[in-house]
Motif scaffolding. Structure first.
Motif, short mmCIF file in Angstrom:
data_model
loop_
_atom_site.label_atom_id
_atom_site.label_comp_id
_atom_site.label_asym_id
_atom_site.label_seq_id
_atom_site.Cartn_x
_atom_site.Cartn_y
_atom_site.Cartn_z
N THR A 154 5.02 -14.45 -1.67
CA THR A 154 5.15 -16.06 -1.90
C THR A 154 4.52 -16.03 -0.87
O THR A 154 4.32 -17.83 -0.80
N GLU A 155 4.42 -15.86 0.36
CA GLU A 155 3.88 -16.53 0.89
C GLU A 155 3.11 -15.78 2.51
O GLU A 155 3.70 -14.04 2.52
N ALA A 156 1.93 -15.62 2.66
CA ALA A 156 1.00 -15.23 3.41
C ALA A 156 0.72 -15.04 4.90
O ALA A 156 0.36 -16.65 5.15
N ASN A 157 1.61 -14.98 5.94
CA ASN A 157 1.42 -14.87 7.08
C ASN A 157 -0.11 -14.13 7.89
O ASN A 157 -0.61 -13.73 6.87
N ARG A 158 -0.10 -14.43 9.08
CA ARG A 158 -1.30 -13.71 9.72
C ARG A 158 -0.85 -12.73 10.01
O ARG A 158 0.07 -11.79 9.55
N ASN A 159 -2.04 -11.54 9.95
CA ASN A 159 -2.42 -10.75 10.83
C ASN A 159 -1.88 -9.89 9.14
O ASN A 159 -1.09 -8.69 9.73
N GLY A 160 -1.68 -9.72 8.50
CA GLY A 160 -1.85 -9.14 6.86
C GLY A 160 -0.22 -8.73 6.50
O GLY A 160 0.24 -7.59 5.65
N ALA A 161 0.62 -9.87 6.82
CA ALA A 161 1.95 -9.91 6.61
C ALA A 161 2.70 -10.52 5.20
O ALA A 161 1.95 -11.88 5.84
N TYR A 162 3.17 -10.09 4.43
CA TYR A 162 3.44 -10.98 3.28
C TYR A 162 4.93 -11.10 2.93
O TYR A 162 5.57 -10.07 3.17
N VAL A 163 5.27 -12.65 2.53
CA VAL A 163 6.88 -12.19 1.96
C VAL A 163 6.77 -12.15 0.28
O VAL A 163 5.99 -12.10 -0.52
N LEU A 164 7.64 -11.30 -0.28
CA LEU A 164 7.94 -10.76 -1.41
C LEU A 164 9.16 -11.45 -2.02
O LEU A 164 10.16 -11.67 -1.25
N GLU A 165 9.22 -11.69 -3.77
CA GLU A 165 9.88 -11.34 -3.59
C GLU A 165 10.68 -11.01 -5.84
O GLU A 165 9.11 -10.38 -6.10
N THR A 166 11.10 -10.57 -6.69
CA THR A 166 10.82 -9.44 -7.41
C THR A 166 10.48 -10.46 -8.54
O THR A 166 10.35 -12.00 -8.13
N ARG B 110 12.61 -9.16 5.11
CA ARG B 110 11.47 -8.91 5.90
C ARG B 110 10.30 -9.19 5.02
O ARG B 110 10.36 -9.48 4.40
N THR B 111 9.01 -9.05 6.46
CA THR B 111 8.06 -9.14 5.67
C THR B 111 7.50 -8.19 5.92
O THR B 111 8.62 -6.88 5.97
N TRP B 112 5.94 -7.37 4.93
CA TRP B 112 5.56 -6.64 4.18
C TRP B 112 3.94 -6.50 5.17
O TRP B 112 3.21 -7.44 4.41
N ASN B 113 3.96 -5.57 5.86
CA ASN B 113 2.27 -5.31 6.08
C ASN B 113 1.62 -4.67 4.81
O ASN B 113 1.81 -3.65 4.19
N SER B 114 0.32 -5.34 4.51
CA SER B 114 -0.65 -5.19 3.33
C SER B 114 -0.97 -3.12 3.62
O SER B 114 -1.34 -3.10 1.97
N ARG B 115 -0.64 -2.24 4.45
CA ARG B 115 -0.78 -1.49 4.66
C ARG B 115 0.16 -0.79 3.70
O ARG B 115 -0.09 0.41 2.93
N ASN B 116 1.08 -1.63 3.40
CA ASN B 116 1.72 -1.06 1.99
C ASN B 116 2.59 -1.56 1.01
O ASN B 116 3.20 -1.24 0.08
N LEU B 117 1.38 -1.99 0.77
CA LEU B 117 1.21 -2.66 -0.53
C LEU B 117 -0.55 -2.61 -1.33
O LEU B 117 -0.86 -2.49 -0.47
N LYS B 118 -0.28 -2.48 -2.51
CA LYS B 118 -1.40 -2.69 -2.96
C LYS B 118 -1.13 -3.85 -4.35
O LYS B 118 -0.40 -3.72 -4.85
N LYS B 119 -2.50 -4.38 -4.95
CA LYS B 119 -2.30 -5.20 -6.11
C LYS B 119 -1.32 -4.14 -7.57
O LYS B 119 -2.16 -3.43 -7.90
N TYR B 120 -0.89 -4.79 -8.36
CA TYR B 120 -0.89 -3.99 -9.49
C TYR B 120 -1.67 -5.24 -10.95
O TYR B 120 -1.84 -6.11 -11.33
N PHE B 121 -2.23 -4.34 -11.21
CA PHE B 121 -2.66 -4.89 -13.00
C PHE B 121 -1.94 -4.07 -13.93
O PHE B 121 -1.78 -3.02 -14.33
N PHE B 122 -1.51 -5.35 -15.14
CA PHE B 122 -0.78 -4.90 -15.85
C PHE B 122 -1.55 -5.24 -17.14
O PHE B 122 -2.28 -6.49 -16.45
#
Length: 154
Positions: A122-134, A142-154
């Motif tokens: 829902t939101e992309a912050n600086r330094n690879g931090a992202y706000v997520l929603e279900t 809290r925000t999540w670092n890009s190291r702990n995320l990966k693209k979802y292909f369905f």
């Protein structure tokens, strides 16, 4: 013995021993002084004192060279690391998965899934931090670092 060996072994980054960087001369093992080795046998008091003065005179130059080697070593290590790091960037509205061990939602173990989700960015912050929603629209705390995320292909 470990401390002695650390002080008398040249360090990778500086190519100098910590002892020589401090005192301007290489450390002598106590055994070398007790038993006349070649390093000790050919020295008399005057020549030893003169060598120590010369070593102290060039100590500052030795420290500067060591500092330059340290900076070059650090730069080379940084460059090596940065060549292998792949930046991950996500756009708002993309579907992603979150690493389970980062969220600690489920107890850790060998048979649990590695990734959980999907979530929407829902939101992309600086330094690879992202706000997520279900998928239902509930925002994840809290925000999540890009190291702990990966693209979802369905």
């Amino acid at each position: 013995m470990v401390l002695w060996s650390y002080r008398t072994i040249p360090q990778t980054s500086t190519k100098e021993t910590p002892f020589s960087m401090t005192y301007g001369t290489e450390a002598m093992l106590p055994m070398e002084v007790a038993v006349n080795t070649l390093r000790v046998a050919n020295k008399d008091e005057e020549s030893n004192a003169q060598d120590l003065r010369i070593n102290l005179d060039i100590l500052e130059e030795k420290r500067e060279k060591s500092g330059m080697r340290q900076a070059a070593y650090t730069h080379a290590t940084e460059r090596y690391y940065n060549q292998r790091v792949k930046e991950k960037a996500f756009k708002v509205g993309e579907y992603i998965l979150r690493k389970n061990e980062a969220s600690r939602d489920q107890p850790q173990g060998n048979l649990i899934p590695t990734w959980e989700g999907p979530y929407i960015v829902t939101e992309a912050n600086r330094n690879g931090a992202y706000v997520l929603e279900t998928m239902e629209g509930r925002q994840i705390p809290r925000t999540w670092n890009s190291r702990n995320l990966k693209k979802y292909f369905f």
